[in-house]
Design a protein around this motif. Structure first.
Motif, PDB file in Angstrom:
ATOM      1  N   ASP A  23       0.806  -1.171   0.204  1.00  9.16           N
ATOM      2  CA  ASP A  23      -0.082  -0.049  -0.018  1.00  9.16           C
ATOM      3  C   ASP A  23       0.858   1.237  -0.008  1.00  9.16           C
ATOM      4  O   ASP A  23       0.711   2.294  -0.797  1.00  9.16           O
ATOM      5  N   LEU A  24       1.769   1.164   0.833  1.00  3.69           N
ATOM      6  CA  LEU A  24       2.741   2.557   1.017  1.00  3.69           C
ATOM      7  C   LEU A  24       3.481   2.592  -0.522  1.00  3.69           C
ATOM      8  O   LEU A  24       3.854   3.742  -0.908  1.00  3.69           O
ATOM      9  N   ALA A  25       4.060   1.620  -0.945  1.00  4.63           N
ATOM     10  CA  ALA A  25       4.842   1.648  -2.334  1.00  4.63           C
ATOM     11  C   ALA A  25       3.855   2.091  -3.445  1.00  4.63           C
ATOM     12  O   ALA A  25       4.388   2.947  -4.051  1.00  4.63           O
ATOM     13  N   HIS A  26       2.538   1.884  -3.420  1.00  3.01           N
ATOM     14  CA  HIS A  26       1.774   2.451  -4.251  1.00  3.01           C
ATOM     15  C   HIS A  26       1.585   3.961  -4.382  1.00  3.01           C
ATOM     16  O   HIS A  26       1.517   4.655  -5.196  1.00  3.01           O
ATOM     17  N   GLN A  27       1.452   4.440  -2.974  1.00  4.11           N
ATOM     18  CA  GLN A  27       1.470   5.749  -2.665  1.00  4.11           C
ATOM     19  C   GLN A  27       2.720   6.538  -2.981  1.00  4.11           C
ATOM     20  O   GLN A  27       2.623   7.730  -3.613  1.00  4.11           O
ATOM     21  N   LEU A  28       3.867   5.977  -2.638  1.00 10.53           N
ATOM     22  CA  LEU A  28       5.049   6.522  -2.917  1.00 10.53           C
ATOM     23  C   LEU A  28       5.189   6.701  -4.393  1.00 10.53           C
ATOM     24  O   LEU A  28       5.638   7.809  -5.125  1.00 10.53           O
ATOM     25  N   GLU A  53       2.744   6.846  -6.717  1.00 11.69           N
ATOM     26  CA  GLU A  53       1.839   8.160  -7.204  1.00 11.69           C
ATOM     27  C   GLU A  53       2.219   9.453  -6.859  1.00 11.69           C
ATOM     28  O   GLU A  53       2.034  10.308  -7.649  1.00 11.69           O
ATOM     29  N   THR A  54       2.662   9.461  -5.565  1.00 13.73           N
ATOM     30  CA  THR A  54       3.305  10.791  -5.195  1.00 13.73           C
ATOM     31  C   THR A  54       4.358  11.466  -6.161  1.00 13.73           C
ATOM     32  O   THR A  54       4.695  12.485  -6.413  1.00 13.73           O
ATOM     33  N   ALA A  55       5.327  10.292  -6.398  1.00 13.66           N
ATOM     34  CA  ALA A  55       6.327  10.582  -7.272  1.00 13.66           C
ATOM     35  C   ALA A  55       5.892  11.063  -8.499  1.00 13.66           C
ATOM     36  O   ALA A  55       6.464  11.882  -9.166  1.00 13.66           O
ATOM     37  N   GLY A  56       5.075  10.314  -9.203  1.00 12.63           N
ATOM     38  CA  GLY A  56       4.320  10.647 -10.346  1.00 12.63           C
ATOM     39  C   GLY A  56       3.935  11.881 -10.452  1.00 12.63           C
ATOM     40  O   GLY A  56       3.934  12.969 -11.431  1.00 12.63           O
TER      41      GLY A  56
END
Length: 111
Positions: free
Chosen positions: A81-86, A88-91
């Motif tokens: 979950d955290l990896a997906h958020q990171l 998305e944030t980077a994008g």
């Protein structure tokens, strides 16, 4: 990782030998209910931003009670979950910092 909680990231600056060191802190809390549900709550603190990942694992009533398995599954799901958020944030950050095409007219070129 030191104590499984900290990660030091070293990056090389373009064109130089200087290194920049940053430290992000991760806190992982695990909770188990009486019904065999394990919940993981993961907080990443970058010093400027905090992101939260969550994960759960459910033990089937017929399965042997092995708490480590529930912990591993819940923690792994919180990390995903955290990896997906990171990502998305980077994008979003890449989009926000991308060079914008100039709308100014250059001499001799039509609009």
């Amino acid at each position: 990782m030191q104590d499984g909680r900290r990660r030091i990231v070293e990056r090389r600056r373009q064109g130089g030998n200087e290194s920049q060191t940053g430290q992000w802190k991760i806190r992982l809390d695990l909770f188990e209910d009486d019904d065999g549900t394990t919940k993981a709550h993961l907080v990443l603190d970058t010093g400027t931003t905090a992101l939260t990942g969550r994960g759960t694992a459910h033990r089937h009533p017929a399965d042997t009670n092995v708490p480590d398995i529930g912990d591993e599954l819940a923690a792994g799901r919180a990390l995903v979950d955290l990896a997906h958020q990171l990502l998305e944030t980077a994008g979003r950050d890449v989009q926000a910092n991308a060079p914008r095409p100039s709308t100014r007219q250059t001499a001799g070129q039509p609009l």
